[in-house]
Enzyme design. Structure first.
Site, PDB file in Angstrom:
ATOM      1  N   ASP A   1      33.759  48.580 -17.468  1.00 34.98           N
ATOM      2  CA  ASP A   1      34.983  48.835 -16.675  1.00 34.98           C
ATOM      3  C   ASP A   1      34.984  50.217 -15.750  1.00 34.98           C
ATOM      4  O   ASP A   1      33.952  50.615 -15.742  1.00 34.98           O
ATOM      5  CB  ASP A   1      36.206  49.271 -17.722  1.00 34.98           C
ATOM      6  CG  ASP A   1      35.873  50.143 -18.794  1.00 34.98           C
ATOM      7  OD1 ASP A   1      35.134  51.193 -18.604  1.00 34.98           O
ATOM      8  OD2 ASP A   1      36.318  49.843 -20.109  1.00 34.98           O
TER       9      ASP A   1
ATOM     10  N   ASP B   1      45.070  52.239 -29.869  1.00 37.60           N
ATOM     11  CA  ASP B   1      46.114  51.129 -30.000  1.00 37.60           C
ATOM     12  C   ASP B   1      45.265  49.816 -29.944  1.00 37.60           C
ATOM     13  O   ASP B   1      45.972  48.776 -29.786  1.00 37.60           O
ATOM     14  CB  ASP B   1      46.852  51.019 -28.459  1.00 37.60           C
ATOM     15  CG  ASP B   1      46.150  50.890 -27.186  1.00 37.60           C
ATOM     16  OD1 ASP B   1      44.907  50.800 -27.436  1.00 37.60           O
ATOM     17  OD2 ASP B   1      46.568  50.835 -26.086  1.00 37.60           O
TER      18      ASP B   1
ATOM     19  N   GLU C   1      44.378  46.175 -22.580  1.00 37.95           N
ATOM     20  CA  GLU C   1      45.499  46.749 -23.446  1.00 37.95           C
ATOM     21  C   GLU C   1      46.215  45.708 -24.420  1.00 37.95           C
ATOM     22  O   GLU C   1      45.949  44.414 -24.100  1.00 37.95           O
ATOM     23  CB  GLU C   1      46.259  47.331 -22.390  1.00 37.95           C
ATOM     24  CG  GLU C   1      45.704  48.534 -21.650  1.00 37.95           C
ATOM     25  CD  GLU C   1      45.674  49.903 -22.602  1.00 37.95           C
ATOM     26  OE1 GLU C   1      45.580  49.691 -23.749  1.00 37.95           O
ATOM     27  OE2 GLU C   1      45.508  50.746 -21.893  1.00 37.95           O
TER      28      GLU C   1
END
Length: 259
Positions: free
Chosen positions: A66, A135, A142
């Site tokens: 990324d 998370d 995400e």
């Protein structure tokens, strides 16, 4: 999915480096998938030390997971620079064989498609290193990310921005957008090694290892991967109900199986 619980970061770094060394000796032109953040640093330190002892990266290539969108060229926290600083400049991999998404281009969709094509042209990733967000994100996929997603632009949730603020002078400097390999892209790697350490990762580890496969926990898609290895320290593994079983399985694993 194989779960390996070890004593700490150094043991995790050595075991992951063992897998990469074995791959390079078997396939010198291997394609490596590189992660950033703190989790893979012990692996890169170990590989750099092994390179000094003769481990050869000259025929290998690498693709970063990324990149932030909008950071200027040469910014010390751009992942292109982090990968160079922490790993590729410390071994003899050719600079032209190290690839990363470009977060500075005007036509981001075209750049994402070109990145996918470059991975395919290289023959796909042989071994992908991954960290884990608090998370449950992997790469910058995400919660809510599609399991079929490919390389694309993503907005960061505030928790991720706060987690990454330690690498910047302040939270305000952390970009809101990134380009990331998608979950579908990651799942195309032939071997995935995910590294997680520390009690702050325990909830995410429990969710993706022993919870349901669900978009709310992107890493849970690895339950479907044919060759996924999860390397944990005791703190990160502290929420696992089957921790004793994972320890027993690894301790009694046939030596010929490898990682």
């Amino acid at each position: 999915m194989e779960i390996v619980i070890l004593g700490g970061r150094r043991q995790i770094g050595r075991l992951a480096a063992d897998a990469i060394e074995q791959l390079l000796r078997r396939k010198p032109e291997a394609v490596l998938g590189l992660a950033t953040g703190s989790s893979p640093l012990p692996v890169y330190d170990e590989l750099a030390a092994r390179h000094e002892q003769g481990l050869d990266f000259s025929r290998a290539s690498a693709f970063a997971l990324d990149e932030y969108v909008g950071l200027p060229a040469g910014h010390p926290e751009s992942y292109r620079e982090v990968v160079r600083r922490e790993f590729t400049n410390r071994v003899n991999i050719a600079p032209e064989n190290v690839h990363g998404p470009d977060g500075r281009v005007d036509d981001i969709p075209a750049a994402c498609e070109a990145y996918e094509q470059a991975i395919a042209a290289a023959g796909g990733v042989d071994l992908q290193l991954l960290g884990l967000g608090t998370d449950g994100h992997i790469g910058f996929n995400e919660p809510g990310s599609s399991f079929a997603s490919r390389t694309r632009i993503k907005s960061l949730v505030e928790q991720t921005r706060r987690d990454n603020a330690r690498f910047f002078n302040s939270l305000s400097e952390v970009p809101h957008h990134v380009i990331t390999q998608g979950l579908g892209t990651i799942m195309g790697a032939r071997h995935v090694i995910l590294l997680a350490t520390g009690a702050q990762k325990a909830q995410a580890v429990r969710d993706f290892v022993e919870g349901p496969v669900a978009a709310i926990c992107p890493a849970s898609v690895l339950q479907f991967h044919p060759h996924a290895t999860v390397l944990l320290d005791e703190a990160a593994a502290s929420g696992l109900k089957l921790a004793d079983f994972y320890r027993h399985t690894y301790e009694n694993k046939p030596a010929w199986q490898g990682l």
